[in-house]
Design a protein around this motif. Structure first.
Motif, PDB file in Angstrom:
ATOM      1  N   TRP A 122      34.064  -0.671  11.975  1.00  0.00           N
ATOM      2  CA  TRP A 122      33.784  -1.015  13.363  1.00  0.00           C
ATOM      3  C   TRP A 122      34.003  -2.489  13.678  1.00  0.00           C
ATOM      4  CZ3 TRP A 122      32.459   1.760  17.711  1.00  0.00           C
ATOM      5  CH2 TRP A 122      32.263   3.137  17.530  1.00  0.00           C
ATOM      6  N   ILE A 123      33.634  -3.380  12.768  1.00  0.00           N
ATOM      7  CA  ILE A 123      33.593  -4.807  13.125  1.00  0.00           C
ATOM      8  C   ILE A 123      34.799  -5.610  12.637  1.00  0.00           C
ATOM      9  CG2 ILE A 123      31.081  -4.752  13.201  1.00  0.00           C
ATOM     10  CD1 ILE A 123      30.996  -6.153  10.522  1.00  0.00           C
ATOM     11  N   ARG A 171      23.259  -0.045  20.295  1.00  0.00           N
ATOM     12  CA  ARG A 171      23.721  -0.876  19.178  1.00  0.00           C
ATOM     13  C   ARG A 171      24.052  -0.008  17.970  1.00  0.00           C
ATOM     14  NH1 ARG A 171      20.417  -1.603  14.836  1.00  0.00           N
ATOM     15  NH2 ARG A 171      18.200  -1.094  15.037  1.00  0.00           N
ATOM     16  N   GLY A 203      27.530  -0.992  11.393  1.00  0.00           N
ATOM     17  CA  GLY A 203      28.203  -2.291  11.417  1.00  0.00           C
ATOM     18  C   GLY A 203      28.900  -2.631  10.123  1.00  0.00           C
ATOM     19  N   THR A 215      22.565  -0.881  11.152  1.00  0.00           N
ATOM     20  CA  THR A 215      23.007  -1.827  10.146  1.00  0.00           C
ATOM     21  C   THR A 215      23.124  -1.122   8.803  1.00  0.00           C
ATOM     22  OG1 THR A 215      20.784  -2.497   9.448  1.00  0.00           O
ATOM     23  CG2 THR A 215      21.750  -3.655  11.364  1.00  0.00           C
TER      24      THR A 215
END
Length: 240
Positions: A170-171, A205, A166, A208
Motif C-alpha cells: 500500500w505505501i 485508516r 500499512g 498497522t
C-alpha cells in the motif's frame, strides 16, 4: 516475528531472500521458495531441527510478484491466463497446505496451533485480484478443515484476515497500489485515500503491521478458539 520473539518464542522464518531487516528480527532465517512442491516441507524440517519441535505454524506469505498480482486486478476471468492462477495458488494456498501437512505430526505431539493469514479479499471477491482473492478463500476453508480434523488431537487452527495494512503493498510508490496510481496518473496518496473510501473502511485508516502481529500473538496463546476467522479491517466487511 518481533512480537512473537518479544513474547519469548523462538522463531524460524522462511523466505526467498534474507534481508537485513529480517536478520534484525532475531528469527532464524531459512532461504526457501515456499511456492515449490518441496519448499514448505524443507522449511518445516529445518525448523524442527532448530527448535526440536513446532508449537505454532503461521502461514503468512506476501503477494509475490507484483506483475501477476496486478494482472489479477486488471484482467477478467476470460483474460487472466491459467498460469497466473497456478502461480497464485502455489504461493497462497498450496504453500500453507504443504506446510500444515508437514508440521502436523509435531503439532499433534505438542498440541500446537496453525494460524493462516488470509485476507478480507476472501469475503469481498470483487475488491482486488480475482486469483488472489479466490486463493485466500480456499485458505480460509482450509483452516476449517484442519480445525475439524485435528481438533480432537489438540491442534487448533485459526484464520486472520487483514484488510488494508500499512506495508509496501500500500505505501511503497513502487508497490501494487503505487503502480495502480501511476497507471491512472494520480498521486499515490490521493489514490490510497480514494481506495480506502471506496472499500468502506469505517475507521478511515489502514491497520498497522504491529496491530496484526498483536492479534496473531493473542491467538497463539492458550485458548479454546479454533476454526474461527478474525477480521482486522477497520470495519470494511460489514455483513454479519
Amino acid at each position: 516475528m518481533r512480537t512473537l520473539i518479544a513474547e519469548g518464542m523462538r522463531v524460524v522464518s522462511g523466505s526467498r531472500t534474507i534481508t537485513a531487516e529480517l536478520k534484525e528480527t532475531g528469527a532464524v532465517p531459512v532461504t526457501v521458495d515456499l511456492s515449490t512442491a518441496d519448499g514448505p516441507a524443507e522449511l518445516v524440517g529445518r525448523a524442527i531441527d532448530e527448535l526440536g519441535g513446532i508449537d505454532l505454524l503461521v502461514n503468512n506469505v506476501g503477494v509475490g510478484d507484483t506483475d501477476y498480482f496486478a494482472k489479477g486486478a486488471a484482467l477478467n476471468l476470460l483474460e487472466l491466463p491459467e498460469y497466473s492462477w497456478e502461480q497464485t495458488f502455489d504461493l497462497h494456498f498450496y504453500s500453507a497446505l504443504r506446510a500444515s501437512r508437514a508440521a502436523q505430526p509435531s503439532l499433534i505431539e505438542r498440541r500446537g496451533t496453525i494460524i493462516n493469514i488470509s485476507s478480507v479479499g476472501a469475503r469481498a471477491l470483487a475488491a482486488g485480484p480475482a486469483n488472489y482473492n479466490v486463493s485466500k478463500a480456499a485458505l480460509s476453508a482450509l483452516t476449517k478443515v484442519i480445525a475439524e480434523q485435528f481438533g480432537g488431537k489438540g491442534v487448533r487452527a485459526v484464520t486472520v484476515s487483514p484488510g488494508p495494512v500499512g506495508t509496501g503493498v500500500w505505501i511503497d510508490p513502487d508497490g501494487f497500489v503505487g503502480r495502480l496510481a501511476k497507471e491512472q496518473g494520480v498521486p499515490h496518496e490521493f489514490f490510497v485515500e480514494q481506495a480506502m473510501s471506496g472499500l468502506g473502511v469505517t475507521t478511515g485508516r489502514m491497520s498497522t503491521p504491529e496491530e496484526v502481529a498483536r492479534l496473531i500473538a493473542f491467538l497463539a496463546s492458550p485458548t479454546n478458539i479454533t476454526g474461527n476467522e478474525y477480521l482486522i479491517d477497520g470495519g470494511m466487511i460489514k455483513n454479519v
